[in-house]
Scaffold this motif. Structure first.
Motif, PDB file in Angstrom:
ATOM      1  N   THR A   1     -59.653  27.876 -14.037  1.00  0.00           N
ATOM      2  CA  THR A   1     -60.183  28.302 -12.888  1.00  0.00           C
ATOM      3  C   THR A   1     -59.635  27.390 -11.819  1.00  0.00           C
ATOM      4  O   THR A   1     -59.327  28.030 -10.624  1.00  0.00           O
ATOM      5  CB  THR A   1     -61.810  28.343 -12.720  1.00  0.00           C
ATOM      6  N   GLU A   2     -59.659  25.904 -12.059  1.00  0.00           N
ATOM      7  CA  GLU A   2     -59.257  25.188 -11.090  1.00  0.00           C
ATOM      8  C   GLU A   2     -57.949  25.645 -10.778  1.00  0.00           C
ATOM      9  O   GLU A   2     -57.320  25.369  -9.696  1.00  0.00           O
ATOM     10  CB  GLU A   2     -59.168  23.851 -11.511  1.00  0.00           C
TER      11      GLU A   2
ATOM     12  N   SER B   1     -72.170  25.852 -18.240  1.00  0.00           N
ATOM     13  CA  SER B   1     -70.978  25.141 -18.620  1.00  0.00           C
ATOM     14  C   SER B   1     -71.385  24.098 -19.374  1.00  0.00           C
ATOM     15  O   SER B   1     -72.220  23.229 -19.124  1.00  0.00           O
ATOM     16  CB  SER B   1     -69.988  24.610 -17.475  1.00  0.00           C
TER      17      SER B   1
ATOM     18  N   TYR C   1     -76.163  34.303  -5.407  1.00  0.00           N
ATOM     19  CA  TYR C   1     -75.493  34.825  -6.436  1.00  0.00           C
ATOM     20  C   TYR C   1     -76.348  35.903  -6.959  1.00  0.00           C
ATOM     21  O   TYR C   1     -77.570  35.493  -7.223  1.00  0.00           O
ATOM     22  CB  TYR C   1     -75.265  33.625  -7.431  1.00  0.00           C
TER      23      TYR C   1
ATOM     24  N   ILE D   1     -56.322  28.273 -10.750  1.00  0.00           N
ATOM     25  CA  ILE D   1     -56.391  29.172  -9.834  1.00  0.00           C
ATOM     26  C   ILE D   1     -55.913  28.923  -8.325  1.00  0.00           C
ATOM     27  O   ILE D   1     -55.416  29.479  -7.461  1.00  0.00           O
ATOM     28  CB  ILE D   1     -57.391  30.266  -9.853  1.00  0.00           C
ATOM     29  N   SER D   2     -56.888  27.837  -8.045  1.00  0.00           N
ATOM     30  CA  SER D   2     -56.887  27.116  -6.545  1.00  0.00           C
ATOM     31  C   SER D   2     -55.706  26.129  -6.347  1.00  0.00           C
ATOM     32  O   SER D   2     -55.169  26.247  -5.472  1.00  0.00           O
ATOM     33  CB  SER D   2     -57.978  26.120  -6.542  1.00  0.00           C
TER      34      SER D   2
ATOM     35  N   HIS E   1     -64.563  33.784  -4.825  1.00  0.00           N
ATOM     36  CA  HIS E   1     -63.544  33.036  -3.897  1.00  0.00           C
ATOM     37  C   HIS E   1     -63.921  32.404  -2.651  1.00  0.00           C
ATOM     38  O   HIS E   1     -64.730  33.063  -1.961  1.00  0.00           O
ATOM     39  CB  HIS E   1     -62.051  33.989  -3.356  1.00  0.00           C
TER      40      HIS E   1
ATOM     41  N   TYR F   1     -65.376  35.854 -11.097  1.00  0.00           N
ATOM     42  CA  TYR F   1     -64.868  34.812 -10.344  1.00  0.00           C
ATOM     43  C   TYR F   1     -65.187  35.124  -8.651  1.00  0.00           C
ATOM     44  O   TYR F   1     -65.040  36.125  -8.509  1.00  0.00           O
ATOM     45  CB  TYR F   1     -63.318  34.605 -10.479  1.00  0.00           C
TER      46      TYR F   1
ATOM     47  N   LEU G   1     -56.740  30.410 -19.213  1.00  0.00           N
ATOM     48  CA  LEU G   1     -57.677  31.715 -18.949  1.00  0.00           C
ATOM     49  C   LEU G   1     -57.391  32.471 -20.267  1.00  0.00           C
ATOM     50  O   LEU G   1     -58.504  33.133 -20.685  1.00  0.00           O
ATOM     51  CB  LEU G   1     -57.318  32.239 -17.760  1.00  0.00           C
TER      52      LEU G   1
ATOM     53  N   PHE H   1     -66.956  24.979 -11.805  1.00  0.00           N
ATOM     54  CA  PHE H   1     -66.790  26.028 -11.169  1.00  0.00           C
ATOM     55  C   PHE H   1     -67.637  26.966 -11.761  1.00  0.00           C
ATOM     56  O   PHE H   1     -67.335  28.325 -11.833  1.00  0.00           O
ATOM     57  CB  PHE H   1     -65.209  26.555 -11.157  1.00  0.00           C
ATOM     58  N   ASP H   2     -68.926  26.528 -12.058  1.00  0.00           N
ATOM     59  CA  ASP H   2     -69.839  27.421 -12.800  1.00  0.00           C
ATOM     60  C   ASP H   2     -70.890  27.427 -11.899  1.00  0.00           C
ATOM     61  O   ASP H   2     -71.801  26.651 -12.065  1.00  0.00           O
ATOM     62  CB  ASP H   2     -70.145  26.942 -14.085  1.00  0.00           C
TER      63      ASP H   2
ATOM     64  N   GLN I   1     -62.032  27.042 -19.676  1.00  0.00           N
ATOM     65  CA  GLN I   1     -62.264  28.244 -18.529  1.00  0.00           C
ATOM     66  C   GLN I   1     -62.478  27.359 -17.026  1.00  0.00           C
ATOM     67  O   GLN I   1     -61.826  27.777 -16.350  1.00  0.00           O
ATOM     68  CB  GLN I   1     -63.573  28.888 -18.720  1.00  0.00           C
TER      69      GLN I   1
END
Length: 322
Positions: A66-67, A245, A312, A69-70, A4, A2, A43, A239-240, A62
């Protein structure tokens, strides 16, 4: 992995502090149907997923997890802003900490009669991993049966209940800071309802006949209406970074909300808004890096920041080195 991005997923409107609203929002953060629950549940379901042929469903879990988390970051930051400065200590930052604030009031007097004294006593005017009654968040909330249909049904119920509770919290406060975040989460909960409903439909489950979604009429809230008009309830992000995805194979077609919109999974992530750090709270003995500490740092070693490349993968070594 992940990564940020130092931006909030949605803007938080400025308003006066409101510790009562902050405590109500704790339910949306650390309650049984709050953002910490959805984050951990999705998750864990994605980590424990079995069956390579079901990858699109794993990717959907997933991406939503992940969203979430935000969302934890957003609602926690909102709680901080609703609490920050709520004692209304109007003295100067240089005033002695043990003297009353302006008007003869002690700086943290209101902590004795506000909703959750731990917001001041423990968290220095910050968010806590608890519900609105102060009960700690529990990992026992997480549902992960290992059966895809059961998990998706439970997730649809979870999002529906979370949206219902946020609609109730919206009706509890007129504070703009609170409502800006609540409204965004109401709409994103609906997007996640759409995702799980569509996933169930692809598996032949007639979810609407066994799990009617509660009608909240949230579109009557002006802040919610504005986001619905933008179609935010029909978007899902991957978020990939690697574009691997396959969630878009599920999140497509007409929306299960029957609002005439098409489901859209084409975006990697929303643009977000700048994320700022809260000011020091001297009455809480939380000065951050105060002048004395800063002088000590500078006297011992200068802080050197390495420049991170916006890419990346591994950062290549400097030229001329191996």
């Amino acid at each position: 992995m992940y990564l940020h991005v130092q931006r909030l997923i949605n803007d938080i409107e400025a308003d006066e502090p409101d510790p009562a609203a902050a405590n109500a929002l704790q339910e949306g953060l650390g309650g049984q149907f709050g953002e910490m629950r959805t984050m951990m549940q999705y998750l864990f379901q994605s980590m424990n997923f079995r069956g390579p042929a079901g990858k699109p469903y794993r990717d959907l879990l997933q991406g939503i997890g992940t969203e979430e988390i935000s969302h934890v970051e957003l609602i926690g930051t909102t709680i901080v802003r609703l609490l920050d400065g709520s004692p209304r200590y109007n003295g100067k930052k240089t005033d002695p900490l043990d003297e009353p604030g302006a008007g003869g009031r002690t700086p943290l007097e209101n902590a004795l009669h506000e909703s959750n004294i731990h917001h001041y006593l423990v968290a220095s005017q910050g968010a806590l991993p608890v519900d609105a009654a102060g009960n700690p968040w529990s990992g026992s909330y997480v549902y992960n049966s290992g059966n895809l249909v059961l998990d998706l049904l439970y997730n649809l119920m979870l999002e529906s209940t979370g949206r219902l509770q946020k609609c109730r919290i919206y009706e509890m406060t007129s504070n703009k800071t609170a409502r800006s975040t609540i409204s965004y989460l109401i709409v994103r909960d609906q997007a996640h309802e759409n995702a799980y409903a569509r996933a169930l439909e692809t598996l032949g489950v007639s979810w609407a006949s066994v799990l009617p979604i509660p009608k909240t009429n949230a579109e009557k809230f002006p802040e919610v209406r504005k986001l619905l008009d933008l179609g935010l309830q029909s978007k899902q992000y991957s978020f990939d970074l690697t574009a691997q995805s396959e969630a878009g194979r599920i999140f497509q077609g007409m929306s299960p909300s029957k609002d005439g919109t098409q489901l859209d999974a084409s975006e990697q992530a929303p643009a977000g808004v700048p994320l700022t750090i809260a000011e020091e709270r001297f009455e809480e003995f939380s000065p951050g890096l105060d002048p004395e500490l800063l002088a000590l740092v500078q006297a011992t070693a200068e802080l050197e920041m390495a420049e991170v490349q916006p890419l990346y993968g591994p950062i290549p070594p400097p030229e001329g080195t191996s």
